[in-house]
Design a protein around this motif. Structure first.
Motif, PDB file in Angstrom:
ATOM      1  N   LEU A 134     -53.433-107.332  33.062  1.00  0.00           N
ATOM      2  CA  LEU A 134     -51.922-107.244  33.068  1.00  0.00           C
ATOM      3  C   LEU A 134     -51.665-107.834  34.632  1.00  0.00           C
ATOM      4  N   VAL A 135     -50.724-108.643  34.482  1.00  0.00           N
ATOM      5  CA  VAL A 135     -50.066-109.026  35.874  1.00  0.00           C
ATOM      6  C   VAL A 135     -48.516-108.795  35.977  1.00  0.00           C
ATOM      7  N   GLY A 136     -47.838-108.460  34.670  1.00  0.00           N
ATOM      8  CA  GLY A 136     -46.473-108.242  34.719  1.00  0.00           C
ATOM      9  C   GLY A 136     -45.952-108.131  33.425  1.00  0.00           C
ATOM     10  N   ARG A 137     -44.726-107.810  33.406  1.00  0.00           N
ATOM     11  CA  ARG A 137     -43.653-107.580  32.227  1.00  0.00           C
ATOM     12  C   ARG A 137     -42.618-108.487  32.247  1.00  0.00           C
ATOM     13  N   MET A 138     -42.324-109.054  30.981  1.00  0.00           N
ATOM     14  CA  MET A 138     -41.066-109.776  31.077  1.00  0.00           C
ATOM     15  C   MET A 138     -40.102-108.930  30.235  1.00  0.00           C
ATOM     16  N   ASP A 139     -38.824-108.637  30.586  1.00  0.00           N
ATOM     17  CA  ASP A 139     -37.703-108.241  29.834  1.00  0.00           C
ATOM     18  C   ASP A 139     -36.790-108.979  29.027  1.00  0.00           C
ATOM     19  N   TYR A 140     -36.263-108.892  28.249  1.00  0.00           N
ATOM     20  CA  TYR A 140     -35.428-109.740  27.378  1.00  0.00           C
ATOM     21  C   TYR A 140     -34.218-110.227  28.615  1.00  0.00           C
ATOM     22  N   PRO A 141     -33.565-111.397  28.184  1.00  0.00           N
ATOM     23  CA  PRO A 141     -32.300-111.779  28.982  1.00  0.00           C
ATOM     24  C   PRO A 141     -31.260-110.629  28.358  1.00  0.00           C
ATOM     25  N   ARG A 142     -30.275-110.334  29.313  1.00  0.00           N
ATOM     26  CA  ARG A 142     -29.401-109.179  28.991  1.00  0.00           C
ATOM     27  C   ARG A 142     -27.853-109.502  29.541  1.00  0.00           C
ATOM     28  N   TYR A 143     -26.608-109.205  28.812  1.00  0.00           N
ATOM     29  CA  TYR A 143     -25.614-109.230  29.301  1.00  0.00           C
ATOM     30  C   TYR A 143     -25.413-108.158  30.532  1.00  0.00           C
ATOM     31  N   PRO A 144     -24.185-108.337  31.231  1.00  0.00           N
ATOM     32  CA  PRO A 144     -24.160-107.252  32.282  1.00  0.00           C
ATOM     33  C   PRO A 144     -23.943-105.814  31.648  1.00  0.00           C
ATOM     34  N   ASP A 145     -23.672-105.668  30.375  1.00  0.00           N
ATOM     35  CA  ASP A 145     -23.522-104.375  30.198  1.00  0.00           C
ATOM     36  C   ASP A 145     -25.010-103.880  29.502  1.00  0.00           C
ATOM     37  N   GLY A 146     -26.150-104.534  29.726  1.00  0.00           N
ATOM     38  CA  GLY A 146     -27.428-104.171  29.110  1.00  0.00           C
ATOM     39  C   GLY A 146     -27.768-104.697  27.898  1.00  0.00           C
ATOM     40  N   GLU A 147     -26.841-105.078  27.204  1.00  0.00           N
ATOM     41  CA  GLU A 147     -27.297-105.669  25.824  1.00  0.00           C
ATOM     42  C   GLU A 147     -28.294-106.764  25.994  1.00  0.00           C
ATOM     43  N   ILE A 148     -29.055-107.076  24.786  1.00  0.00           N
ATOM     44  CA  ILE A 148     -30.082-108.065  24.805  1.00  0.00           C
ATOM     45  C   ILE A 148     -29.264-109.185  24.379  1.00  0.00           C
ATOM     46  N   SER A 149     -29.268-110.408  25.433  1.00  0.00           N
ATOM     47  CA  SER A 149     -28.601-111.558  25.102  1.00  0.00           C
ATOM     48  C   SER A 149     -29.500-112.809  24.488  1.00  0.00           C
TER      49      SER A 149
END
Length: 303
Positions: free
Chosen positions: A216-231
């Motif tokens: 393991l070297v890291g994690r990738m989150d989903y892109p998100r709108y400013p309100d935190g919803e996945i975009s």
């Protein structure tokens, strides 16, 4: 030639299913083995089966209050504050007393932890550290003797955790569903691991080797709108490509408008747990790993 590294024989082995109550291969195997554990027994050690999170199993959910798989740190195991009211904290403390306490002389010698994933991980073997000599030798033995499918090794040490064991992570399998093919694979891999322990206990010399693992070297989150919803969602070109190289500039996400989002890292990475259903709440679209080769010394039981 260097002399082997000597370790004491293993006498008490635990096999646990249902750490997550909706990962059904381990749940069904544990239920079966609790009725009849005979196929797990060998002449040189005793194998004990247990259901890690019975309340979650009963409700067919991952957990009741918190993820049990994250509850085995020293701080949580020793917690007496408000956290101690959480069911999974209580259950982790119970398990630690039954099979530990962790680090004590009466603790079980080895543990198999049985999991399923919705990601295309195949028959993945998870160890805490590439310096865990006996688990690494077991993984090498399984890779050589279990030939139905590849068994990649994922090195995944959570902060504050150490243990002598191997977790099995088989997928893809939907949550709450049992698949006969993956259940059979898990059953065979556990048997292979138990055979290795038996050979080790009987004094078999396991030679030195080099082995490939994914760290393991890291994690990738989903892109998100400013309100935190996945975009954006996992790109079709990345879906189901666990353990395959992801190069800078490759597409990793696709917006609902059809635009591609590319991987901007500087180096090749090997993503795992791609689009894992349970990781949406953890804000993790996939885990990034690097492929690494380590040298393991010869191993033999203490005489």
């Amino acid at each position: 030639m260097a002399s082997p590294h000597y370790l004491p024989p293993l006498r008490q082995v635990a096999v646990c299913g249902g750490t997550h109550g909706n990962e059904m291969s381990g749940v069904y195997l544990a239920k079966h083995w609790l009725r009849d554990p005979s196929e797990l027994q060998r002449s040189t050690f005793h194998a004990t089966v247990f259901m890690s999170n019975p309340r979650a199993v009963e409700k067919c959910v991952r957990y009741i209050g918190r993820d049990l798989n994250r509850m085995f740190t020293a701080d949580i195991l020793n917690s007496k504050g408000s956290d101690a009211d959480v069911y999974e904290v209580q259950r982790a403390q119970e398990i630690n007393q039954i099979f530990g306490p962790k680090g004590s002389c009466q603790a079980y010698d080895f543990m198999f932890d049985l999991h399923n994933t919705t990601a295309n991980m195949g028959s993945c073997l998870i160890v805490k550290s590439e310096h865990s000599l006996l688990p690494m030798h077991m993984c090498s033995y399984i890779q050589k003797h279990y030939t139905v499918s590849p068994c990649p090794i994922f090195v995944y040490l959570l902060p504050g955790e150490e243990s002598n064991g191997v977790a099995l992570e088989l997928g893809p399998q939907p949550q709450g569903v049992v698949r006969a093919d993956l259940l059979a694979q898990m059953r065979s891999i556990v048997a292979c691991g138990l055979d290795f322990i038996e050979l080790f206990n009987k004094g078999t010399l396991f030679p030195a080797f080099e082995i490939e693992a994914y760290k393991l070297v890291g994690r990738m989150d989903y892109p998100r709108y400013p309100d935190g919803e996945i975009s954006a969602v996992i790109h079709p070109n990345l879906q189901d490509k666990d353990f395959q190289p992801l190069k800078p500039g490759d597409p990793i996400f696709q917006t609902l408008s059809g635009d591609d989002i590319l991987y901007e890292g500087d180096d090749i990475t090997y993503p795992v747990f791609i689009n894992e259903a349970a990781y949406y709440e953890k804000k993790c679209a996939f885990i990034m790993t690097e492929k690494h080769t380590s040298s393991q010394p010869a191993l033999q039981r203490e005489l």
